[in-house]
Enzyme design. Structure first.
Site, mmCIF file in Angstrom:
data_model
loop_
_atom_site.group_PDB
_atom_site.id
_atom_site.type_symbol
_atom_site.label_atom_id
_atom_site.label_comp_id
_atom_site.label_asym_id
_atom_site.label_seq_id
_atom_site.Cartn_x
_atom_site.Cartn_y
_atom_site.Cartn_z
ATOM 1 N N GLY A 69 39.552 29.071 43.737
ATOM 2 C CA GLY A 69 38.476 28.615 44.591
ATOM 3 C C GLY A 69 38.014 27.222 44.222
ATOM 4 O O GLY A 69 37.673 26.409 45.088
ATOM 5 N N HIS A 199 38.711 36.295 43.645
ATOM 6 C CA HIS A 199 38.168 37.169 42.603
ATOM 7 C C HIS A 199 36.682 37.454 42.794
ATOM 8 O O HIS A 199 36.122 38.315 42.118
ATOM 9 C CB HIS A 199 38.423 36.571 41.217
ATOM 10 C CG HIS A 199 37.580 35.390 40.871
ATOM 11 N ND1 HIS A 199 36.488 35.468 40.057
ATOM 12 C CD2 HIS A 199 37.672 34.085 41.247
ATOM 13 C CE1 HIS A 199 35.940 34.272 39.922
ATOM 14 N NE2 HIS A 199 36.648 33.416 40.631
ATOM 15 N N CYS A 323 19.816 28.862 27.081
ATOM 16 C CA CYS A 323 20.157 29.424 25.773
ATOM 17 C C CYS A 323 21.520 30.105 25.776
ATOM 18 O O CYS A 323 22.034 30.472 24.718
ATOM 19 C CB CYS A 323 19.097 30.418 25.346
ATOM 20 S SG CYS A 323 17.464 29.688 25.232
#
Length: 469
Positions: A69, A199, A323
């Site tokens: 993609g 996917h 994070c």
């Protein structure tokens, strides 16, 4: 173990597995050859193209298969820009596009082109007339505009049909990244180019789609070869292509019923998480959204620690928190929306998710968040009582030095000291963490405090917060 990260990659659909195994036996030959094995492979490739084109809503000869993609996005944007070079070198994108679009835009800018980003509101949606304004205010002729059909991080649906109308009126083609939405239905509107990735809907990885409508000026950037209409060089991964097309047809057949069922489960998560976990912000459009995806952010929580603890509790989820990123910068999507980025959790349910799995997630989540907050020394949660009419005390400036500390520590330290200044007093937070630029204003909005802006400091940025509650 419940897998709740289908927005990253969906589990392989059973139909895709069956088609893949069958095509390994029947579709191994070169489809460009004239002998019987090649003709058999060509029949499989043509059938897959017709099935995919039907799902996309285009002609078979307008669609090619790419190695991914991301490659479809790169090739689609580059080809449209090259084909319309005489029209101009200006590219218009939304601020929340997938990184593949933004990376291509950055490369275009480095090559001398110009790029404009259309902003979004706090739900992650562009204004319907946002593209009209961007096209009107362009400094140069606009070669191409790009808009995702649905956001990959928060699930918000974009006004593609309206943007396409604005682009058509200006004579500018619109490329739509439909990676997240194509499995749920065709993309509405008069788009010019479309990309997608197998996917994302339960097909195998390594297959992308690129559709280019007839009449769109398009020039493939070399090197090229004779395969896939000269738009995607290299030997086709025919078994994966067959499996991708078969699974797309299969998930489309299930989409209506599953969309209604999963939307109900997501509605339950959206409603229950703020009730079960104090100081949480559910982000994204509550109505105009993908049916299977919900994102929320928790104050005083390290995103990576939260994901690890949920994994230990046997739940696979994703995050846009800084994070969890090697760059330690907040998600560009959350930043563009202006919402909290710390403790961010994205839940995207695959087809067939059981109601019991969602219920167990809701049972586990509060304890996990509490555990992470206690480990970080976060303050006890409390409802903010806003007192806008209170007579302010003389200004008091309390400085919190959080230099060198990463999210969510700067916000935690701010929350710990805010009660030490009188109403009307000021806390200045020093931080060199990029996430603080997003999370401190978000914390102020959630806790009823006043964010007064930032200024450069010796080794970072000074964020100024005035106590109102």
């Amino acid at each position: 173990m419940p897998y709740f990260d289908t927005a990253s990659s969906a589990p392989l659909h059973p139909v895709a597995r069956q088609a893949l195994l069958a095509a390994l036996d029947e579709g191994w030959a070169d489809p460009s050859r004239l002998y019987r094995e090649g003709r058999r492979a060509r029949l499989l490739l043509d059938a897959a193209r017709e099935a995919a084109a039907e799902a996309v809503g285009c002609r078979p000869d307008e669609l090619v298969f790419t190695p991914s993609g991301t490659r479809a996005v790169y090739d689609g944007i580059a080809g449209a820009l090259a084909g319309r070079r005489r029209a101009g070198r200006h590219l218009v994108v939304s601020a929340v596009e997938h990184s593949s679009v933004l990376h291509t835009a950055a490369a275009h800018e480095a090559d001398g082109g110009t790029v404009a980003e259309v902003p979004v509101d706090r739900t992650g949606r562009v204004a319907p007339d946002g593209y009209a304004a961007a096209l009107r205010e362009a400094p140069d002729g606009v070669a191409l505009a790009c808009l995702q059909s649905a956001n990959h991080e928060v699930g918000t649906l974009q006004p593609v049909a309206e943007a396409a109308e604005e682009c058509a009126a200006a004579g500018v083609p619109l490329l739509v990244d439909a990676a997240q939405s194509l499995g749920w239905g065709p993309t509405e509107g008069n788009w010019s180019l479309l990309t997608a990735s197998a996917h994302k809907w339960g097909g195998p990885a390594g297959v992308g789609l690129l559709a280019v409508r007839k009449g769109v000026r398009f020039r493939t950037v070399p090197p090229t070869d004779e395969r896939e209409s000269g738009r995607s060089p290299g030997f086709e991964n025919l078994p994966a292509i067959v499996a991708a097309a078969a699974s797309l047809r299969a998930v489309r057949a299930e989409a209506a019923a599953e969309a209604e069922r999963l939307r109900g489960l997501v509605d339950r998560i959206r409603a229950r998480v703020p009730e079960l976990v104090p100081e949480v912000e559910v982000v994204g459009d509550p109505e105009r959204r993908l049916p299977h995806l919900v994102t929320f952010s928790c104050l005083y929580v390290d995103g990576e620690a939260l994901l690890h603890e949920l994994d230990r509790a046997e739940f696979s989820v994703s995050s846009g928190s800084s994070c969890t990123s090697s760059t330690l910068t907040p998600s560009h999507v959350l930043r563009a929306m202006g919402v909290l980025s710390e403790g961010n959790v994205r839940v995207s349910l695959p087809l067939g998710t059981a109601e019991a799995e969602v219920e167990r997630f809701l049972e586990v989540l509060p304890g996990v968040v509490t555990q992470v907050r206690e480990r970080l020394g976060a303050p006890k949660s409390a409802q903010a009582a806003v007192t806008p009419d209170a007579e302010p005390e003389p200004e008091v400036a309390l400085v919190v030095d959080s230099l060198g500390k990463r999210c969510p520590i700067p916000v935690i330290e701010l929350a710990k000291v805010i009660d030490e200044v009188p109403v009307g007093g000021v806390v200045v937070v020093l931080s060199d963490d990029e996430a603080a630029r997003l999370d401190i204003p978000a914390w102020c909005q959630m806790r009823g405090q006043t964010y007064e802006g930032e200024r450069a400091a010796d080794r970072g940025v000074a964020y100024r917060v005035r106590r109102r509650a």
